[in-house]
Write an enzyme that holds these catalytic residues in place. Sequence first.
Site, PDB file in Angstrom:
ATOM      1  N   TYR A 177       0.845  -1.196   0.000  1.00  0.00           N
ATOM      2  CA  TYR A 177       0.000   0.000   0.000  1.00  0.00           C
ATOM      3  C   TYR A 177       0.877   1.241   0.000  1.00  0.00           C
ATOM      4  O   TYR A 177       2.065   1.198   0.357  1.00  0.00           O
ATOM      5  CB  TYR A 177      -0.968   0.005   1.182  1.00  0.00           C
ATOM      6  CG  TYR A 177      -0.359   0.383   2.517  1.00  0.00           C
ATOM      7  CD1 TYR A 177      -0.311   1.703   2.956  1.00  0.00           C
ATOM      8  CD2 TYR A 177       0.160  -0.601   3.361  1.00  0.00           C
ATOM      9  CE1 TYR A 177       0.238   2.038   4.187  1.00  0.00           C
ATOM     10  CE2 TYR A 177       0.709  -0.273   4.589  1.00  0.00           C
ATOM     11  CZ  TYR A 177       0.737   1.049   4.997  1.00  0.00           C
ATOM     12  OH  TYR A 177       1.286   1.383   6.209  1.00  0.00           O
ATOM     13  N   CYS A 178       0.272   2.355  -0.389  1.00  0.00           N
ATOM     14  CA  CYS A 178       1.008   3.620  -0.381  1.00  0.00           C
ATOM     15  C   CYS A 178       0.085   4.754   0.056  1.00  0.00           C
ATOM     16  O   CYS A 178      -0.649   4.600   1.038  1.00  0.00           O
ATOM     17  CB  CYS A 178       1.694   3.881  -1.722  1.00  0.00           C
ATOM     18  SG  CYS A 178       0.638   3.734  -3.176  1.00  0.00           S
TER      19      CYS A 178
END
Length: 222
Positions: A177-178
Amino acid sequence: MKKRDFKDKVYSELAKVTKALGNPHRMEIIDLLAQGPFSVEQIAGNTGLSVANASQHLQVLKNARLVAVSRQGNFINYSLAGSKVYEAWAQLRELGLVYNTAVKKIVNDFRSAYHDLEAVAADELLELLEKNKVILLDVRPAEEYNRGHIHKAISIPIEQLNEQLKQLPKGKTIVAYCRGPFCVYADEAVKLLYKKGFKAKRMQEGYPDWLAKGYPVSISIH
């Protein structure tokens, strides 16, 4: 105050907010500031704007009361004025994804060039983490991870991922994820992991969305 004057004034003030939001660069800046405070130089570097242009956009957001300014020594940092700013942007983003088919097509076309796997929604990810079925990878810059990250997430910034693959197990699915659904770090991570023989997916949303849902988070203090 007459009824007409009241309506004209209140809608005019609200129009300042929508006007401030109605610019692609300022939307991206709000998306970035959801990760925490940044200087104008950092904002410029992350958005591809010149420092002068970034400063102008920040001034518009500041005038609309959407960002706040703080000073640390000689440094000036910008942050969102409150959680409601990100919530409004997230709702606007969702509105576009649901009703503007062009937005969804652009996202799908871009993602399909990186990987064909379905993204994992935050609700599903929470359940997977509770059952210890996945390894969660935060591929944002380390500074953003330290400010706050999803509980149990491992920090490996995207530019370091290729060098640190050996510390990741191949027996479990890795979810990257970011910053959010339009952040490409997670897509780049999934592409690299998949190429190296890992089972990998990206989280559909980003850290701010997870935080907004009230799901478990951690802070790293250095």
